[in-house]
Design a protein around this motif. Structure first.
Motif, PDB file in Angstrom:
ATOM      1  N   UNK A  33       0.848  -1.180   0.000  1.00  0.00           N
ATOM      2  CA  UNK A  33       0.000   0.000   0.000  1.00  0.00           C
ATOM      3  C   UNK A  33       0.877   1.220   0.000  1.00  0.00           C
ATOM      4  N   UNK A  34       0.297   2.349  -0.363  1.00  0.00           N
ATOM      5  CA  UNK A  34       1.025   3.594  -0.356  1.00  0.00           C
ATOM      6  C   UNK A  34       0.609   4.356   0.873  1.00  0.00           C
ATOM      7  N   UNK A  35       1.605   4.827   1.652  1.00  0.00           N
ATOM      8  CA  UNK A  35       1.338   5.465   2.939  1.00  0.00           C
ATOM      9  C   UNK A  35       0.205   6.456   2.883  1.00  0.00           C
ATOM     10  N   UNK A  36       0.304   7.435   1.997  1.00  0.00           N
ATOM     11  CA  UNK A  36      -0.800   8.362   1.832  1.00  0.00           C
ATOM     12  C   UNK A  36      -0.687   8.942   0.437  1.00  0.00           C
ATOM     13  N   UNK A  37      -1.560   9.838   0.134  1.00  0.00           N
ATOM     14  CA  UNK A  37      -1.631  10.390  -1.210  1.00  0.00           C
ATOM     15  C   UNK A  37      -0.290  10.963  -1.676  1.00  0.00           C
ATOM     16  N   UNK A  38       0.431  11.605  -0.755  1.00  0.00           N
ATOM     17  CA  UNK A  38       1.654  12.291  -1.163  1.00  0.00           C
ATOM     18  C   UNK A  38       2.914  11.562  -0.731  1.00  0.00           C
ATOM     19  N   UNK A  39       2.711  10.385  -0.240  1.00  0.00           N
ATOM     20  CA  UNK A  39       3.855   9.632   0.224  1.00  0.00           C
ATOM     21  C   UNK A  39       3.947   8.382  -0.632  1.00  0.00           C
ATOM     22  N   UNK A  40       4.888   8.395  -1.578  1.00  0.00           N
ATOM     23  CA  UNK A  40       4.913   7.312  -2.549  1.00  0.00           C
ATOM     24  C   UNK A  40       5.712   6.108  -2.101  1.00  0.00           C
ATOM     25  N   UNK A  41       6.195   6.205  -0.864  1.00  0.00           N
ATOM     26  CA  UNK A  41       6.951   5.062  -0.382  1.00  0.00           C
ATOM     27  C   UNK A  41       6.034   3.874  -0.185  1.00  0.00           C
ATOM     28  N   UNK A  42       6.421   2.748  -0.741  1.00  0.00           N
ATOM     29  CA  UNK A  42       5.547   1.595  -0.623  1.00  0.00           C
ATOM     30  C   UNK A  42       5.676   0.959   0.747  1.00  0.00           C
ATOM     31  N   UNK A  43       4.567   0.471   1.201  1.00  0.00           N
ATOM     32  CA  UNK A  43       4.479  -0.054   2.538  1.00  0.00           C
ATOM     33  C   UNK A  43       3.903  -1.459   2.428  1.00  0.00           C
ATOM     34  N   UNK A  44       4.450  -2.378   3.216  1.00  0.00           N
ATOM     35  CA  UNK A  44       3.866  -3.718   3.192  1.00  0.00           C
ATOM     36  C   UNK A  44       2.934  -3.885   4.376  1.00  0.00           C
ATOM     37  N   UNK A  45       1.712  -4.318   4.113  1.00  0.00           N
ATOM     38  CA  UNK A  45       0.803  -4.638   5.209  1.00  0.00           C
ATOM     39  C   UNK A  45       0.691  -6.145   5.296  1.00  0.00           C
ATOM     40  N   UNK A  46       1.109  -6.676   6.444  1.00  0.00           N
ATOM     41  CA  UNK A  46       1.012  -8.120   6.612  1.00  0.00           C
ATOM     42  C   UNK A  46      -0.372  -8.438   7.173  1.00  0.00           C
ATOM     43  N   UNK A  47      -1.353  -8.554   6.276  1.00  0.00           N
ATOM     44  CA  UNK A  47      -2.742  -8.733   6.710  1.00  0.00           C
ATOM     45  C   UNK A  47      -2.925 -10.088   7.364  1.00  0.00           C
ATOM     46  N   UNK A  48      -2.280 -11.118   6.795  1.00  0.00           N
ATOM     47  CA  UNK A  48      -2.256 -12.440   7.415  1.00  0.00           C
ATOM     48  C   UNK A  48      -0.805 -12.890   7.374  1.00  0.00           C
ATOM     49  N   UNK A  49      -0.250 -13.265   8.534  1.00  0.00           N
ATOM     50  CA  UNK A  49       1.182 -13.459   8.620  1.00  0.00           C
ATOM     51  C   UNK A  49       1.524 -14.817   9.239  1.00  0.00           C
ATOM     52  N   UNK A  50       1.866 -15.763   8.390  1.00  0.00           N
ATOM     53  CA  UNK A  50       2.364 -17.053   8.856  1.00  0.00           C
ATOM     54  C   UNK A  50       1.389 -17.749   9.820  1.00  0.00           C
ATOM     55  N   UNK A  51       0.194 -17.959   9.328  1.00  0.00           N
ATOM     56  CA  UNK A  51      -0.878 -18.479  10.159  1.00  0.00           C
ATOM     57  C   UNK A  51      -1.085 -19.967   9.899  1.00  0.00           C
TER      58      UNK A  51
END
Ligand SMILES: Nc1ncnc2c1ncn2[C@@H]1O[C@H](COP(=O)(O)OP(=O)(O)OP(=O)(O)O)[C@@H](O)[C@H]1O
Ligand SMILES: Nc1ncnc2c1ncn2[C@@H]1O[C@H](COP(=O)(O)OP(=O)(O)O)[C@@H](O)[C@H]1O
Ligand code: SF4
Ligand SMILES: [Mg+2]
Ligand SMILES: [Mg+2]
Lengths: 329, 329
Positions: A21-39
């Protein structure tokens, strides 16, 4: 109550789903969201396996993974010992697993009459012929306690509870063995919710179904389930038989969840003024839900945390018939 | 007493030209003391929101009108006594926010999405008080901090940058910033998960203890009423069905509708057995029930008899207990 005698229906092994995901509209740094993590967990035949956790902890993502509605990042899902690979369109396996969504308004196609909605999965899976759609749908509506006449109506002509019955009827139309229920009553009024919960319990008994029951309400867990699985930040914190859990859970997060439903009365509730608030000065970026963490996801909110939890990640460990993800259970 | 509602009746027109209407609130009388929290509990469509909106004279114009009764509000010192029903349209804005304010289930109703939250709160202050912008901004930050939000860091955030629970807390800060006598809260936690919801409830509770605000708390969930309120009004089809201390209403409900509500949710009773089928209130609430000449709950009541065919008065059972039913021993 997984005595080990019941056959295993679902086996989730090291399953993960990461979103970019992208942090916010003006922040183009990509971010990883671990929605499900090693379950990892197993569900046994005839059990009601409940998953609880607060908003955003990954419950719906997990249900979508089980249904193959989203691609997994890694890990495997076995259904009765067979690996599920939705890319291969193994329909015969897939029809055995069905889902009922939280929102009975958006999950039904508004332009189609009820009998088309209810019979579509059965036609697609070649359980019935198209010409039998009407007859079949009437039967399905009867099973969920609805009048047959509703087959000719459109979704918008029905109440919330009736729509939820329709989604249940649609799911049952392909004779599934495993039903994933993603917050099936949280959008419904009390009396309607009571009807749906009763119906789900009746169907469970009558058809020997297995449920994965997702909810954020521990009262419903106590009412419905055999086993409870607590999630936080995409990870499993604890898996426990329900009666044991309500006698006293092991994970510090489970304790907080349980205390929150036991807190009756205006004075008792004051203690929750800071619930869920992370003290900014105390935050440790090596642990918690941050993307580069090494330690425990629950660290920043934990009442029992130690230095060990900052740089080491605990694993789900067996502790009798309970599994806990904590160094200090 | 900070708020005395006497015989309040609100008409809702279903067809204005033909003068067809029903009383969406029907001879409602109750009062709230300083620093007291009263819940209004009932199914969806029972008229709870209308009641709340009417207290602020925010009930939708043209289709609805207050046809009789009074809403007497007095400030804490008892200097100012105002009947909100009698106010002219241009006098209302002075009273709203300053003496009585409201929060809603959906924060988008009261938060402007394109204005920074700090500026919105300042605006609310300056609409009523003459002070320097800098001072107003200090007050705004103070109230955000009371709501456990880092006021300085979040001052320039837009509503969409906050989580659901945070937005709800900003809304409370905005509603409380002028220290009103009465706060009307219409299902402010319904869209939140358990933990976040508890925090919001705890913060409303804190405002009651610290600012002595009186709260009318609207909810469909008896367990939330139990968490937060001193007294509870059970509301059905525009009428008070039962009124008493919250503990009495939940532990020993007398009115058949209150009894039905408590039995239709799991785990509120002490002798609770999992998977026992929940009580289902038959039928549903319809607008024609508002016009019924019988008891308004008649069609769905398990205790109805031939004595219930007339309009039922609200009976005083003790100084703190009222019920609208002829079949209570
Ligand atoms: N399509 C998507 N793209 C990016 N991020 C997503 C997407 N879907 C979910 N997420 C993120 O994954 C995390 C888990 O979301 P999920 O919907 O599984 O939560 P949940 O436990 O079902 O919550 P709720 O109780 O609110 O339904 C959240 O941080 C969410 O923002
Ligand atoms: N804007 C509106 N226009 C017309 N009727 C409305 C409007 N809002 C609510 N109603 C009707 O008024 C009655 C009471 O609604 P409401 O006060 O919203 O109930 P509750 O808040 O208890 O769910 C219902 O019959 C509803 O259909
Ligand atoms: S008055 Fe009669 S119908 Fe109404 S609640 Fe009492 S018993 Fe039921
Ligand atoms: Mg979800
Ligand atoms: Mg409402």
């Amino acid at each position: 109550m997984n005595t080990g005698k019941k056959p295993e229906v679902l086996n989730i092994n090291k399953l993960s789903k990461y979103y970019l995901s992208y942090g916010s509209l003006f922040n183009f740094k990509r971010n990883i969201i671990k929605a499900v993590d090693n379950v990892s967990f197993k569900v046994y035949k005839g059990d009601i396996f409940s998953i609880v956790g607060e908003t955003g902890c990954g419950k719906s993502t997990l249900s979508k993974l089980i249904l193959g509605l989203t691609n997994r990042t890694s890990g495997e899902i076995f259904y009765k010992g067979n690996i599920l690979n939705y890319n291969l369109k193994k329909l015969n396996l897939r029809k055995k697993i069905q889902i009922v969504f939280q929102d009975p308004y958006s999950s039904l196609n508004p332009k189609k009459k009820i009998y088309k909605i209810v019979s579509l999965p059965a036609i697609k899976n070649k359980i019935i012929k198209k010409k039998d759609a009407l007859q079949y749908s009437m039967q399905m509506l009867k099973n969920v306690g609805l009048d047959e006449d509703y087959v000719f109506k459109f979704p918008h002509e029905l109440s919330g509870g009736q729509r939820q019955r329709i989604s249940i009827a649609r799911s049952l139309s392909v004779n599934p063995e495993l039903l994933v229920l993603d917050e099936p009553v949280s959008a419904l009024d009390v009396s309607v919710s009571a009807q749906i919960l009763n119906l789900l319990l009746d169907l469970h008994e009558k058809n020997n179904l297995t449920y994965v029951f997702i909810t954020h309400d521990l009262r419903l867990v106590r009412h419905m389930a055999d086993t409870v699985c607590v999630m936080y930040g995409g990870k499993i914190m604890e898996i426990s038989p329900v009666d044991k859990f309500f006698d006293g859970p092991l994970h510090p997060y489970s304790k907080v969840l349980l205390e929150s439903i036991l807190a009756y009365g205006p004075k008792n509730i004051l203690q929750f003024a800071d619930a869920g608030n992370i003290n900014i000065n105390n935050i440790n970026i090596n642990a918690g839900t941050g993307k580069n963490r090494r330690g425990c996801v629950y660290y920043n909110l934990c009442s029992r945390r130690m230095d060990k939890c900052i740089n080491n990640e605990p694993d789900l460990k067996e502790n009798g018939d309970v599994q806990v993800n904590c160094f200090f259970p | 007493m900070s708020l005395i509602i006497d015989n309040l009746t609100v008409k809702l027109y279903t067809n204005f030209k033909k003068k067809e209407f029903f009383n969406v609130a029907d001879s409602v009388s109750f009062s709230i003391q300083n620093g007291e929290i009263i819940s209004v509990v009932g199914e969806s469509g029972s008229g709870k929101s209308f009641l709340g909106l009417s207290l602020m004279r925010l009930n939708p114009p043209y289709i609805s009108e207050i046809s009789s009764g009074s809403i007497l509000i007095s400030d804490t010192d008892g200097f100012e006594k105002i009947d909100i029903v009698k106010l002219k349209e241009n006098q209302l804005s002075d009273v709203r926010g300053r003496l009585i304010s409201m929060i809603f289930q959906d924060p988008n109703v009261s938060l402007n999405p394109v204005i920074k939250i700090g500026d919105q709160i300042i605006e609310a202050i300056l609409a009523h008080k003459k002070m320097k912008k800098k001072d107003a901004s200090d007050v705004a930050i103070h109230y955000l901090e009371l709501m456990r939000i880092d006021g300085k860091a979040r001052f320039n955030s837009y509503p969409h940058e906050l989580s659901g629970g945070m937005r709800q807390r900003v809304m409370i800060a905005m509603a409380m910033v002028l220290e009103p006598v009465v706060l009307v809260a219409d299902e402010p936690t319904t869209a939140l998960d358990v933990k976040t919801s508890l925090q919001v409830l705890a913060l409303i509770e804190k405002m009651r203890f610290e600012k002595n605000v009186s709260v009318l708390f609207i909810t469909h969930d008896l367990s939330i009423a139990r968490n937060i309120s001193d007294k509870t009004i059970v509301f059905y089809a525009g009428q008070i069905m039962e009124y008493g201390t919250t503990e009495d209403i939940i532990n020993s409900p007398l009115h058949p509708y209150s009894i039905s509500l408590t039995k239709s949710v799991p785990a509120l009773s002490k002798d609770y057995a999992p998977r026992e089928r929940l009580f289902v209130i038959p039928g549903s609430l319809s607008q024609s029930d508002f016009k019924s000449e019988k008891c308004r709950f008649y069609n769905r009541c398990f205790k109805r008899s031939k004595d219930c065919l007339n309009e039922i008065p609200l009976l005083k059972l003790s100084s703190e207990r009222f019920a609208r039913c002829v079949n209570i021993q």
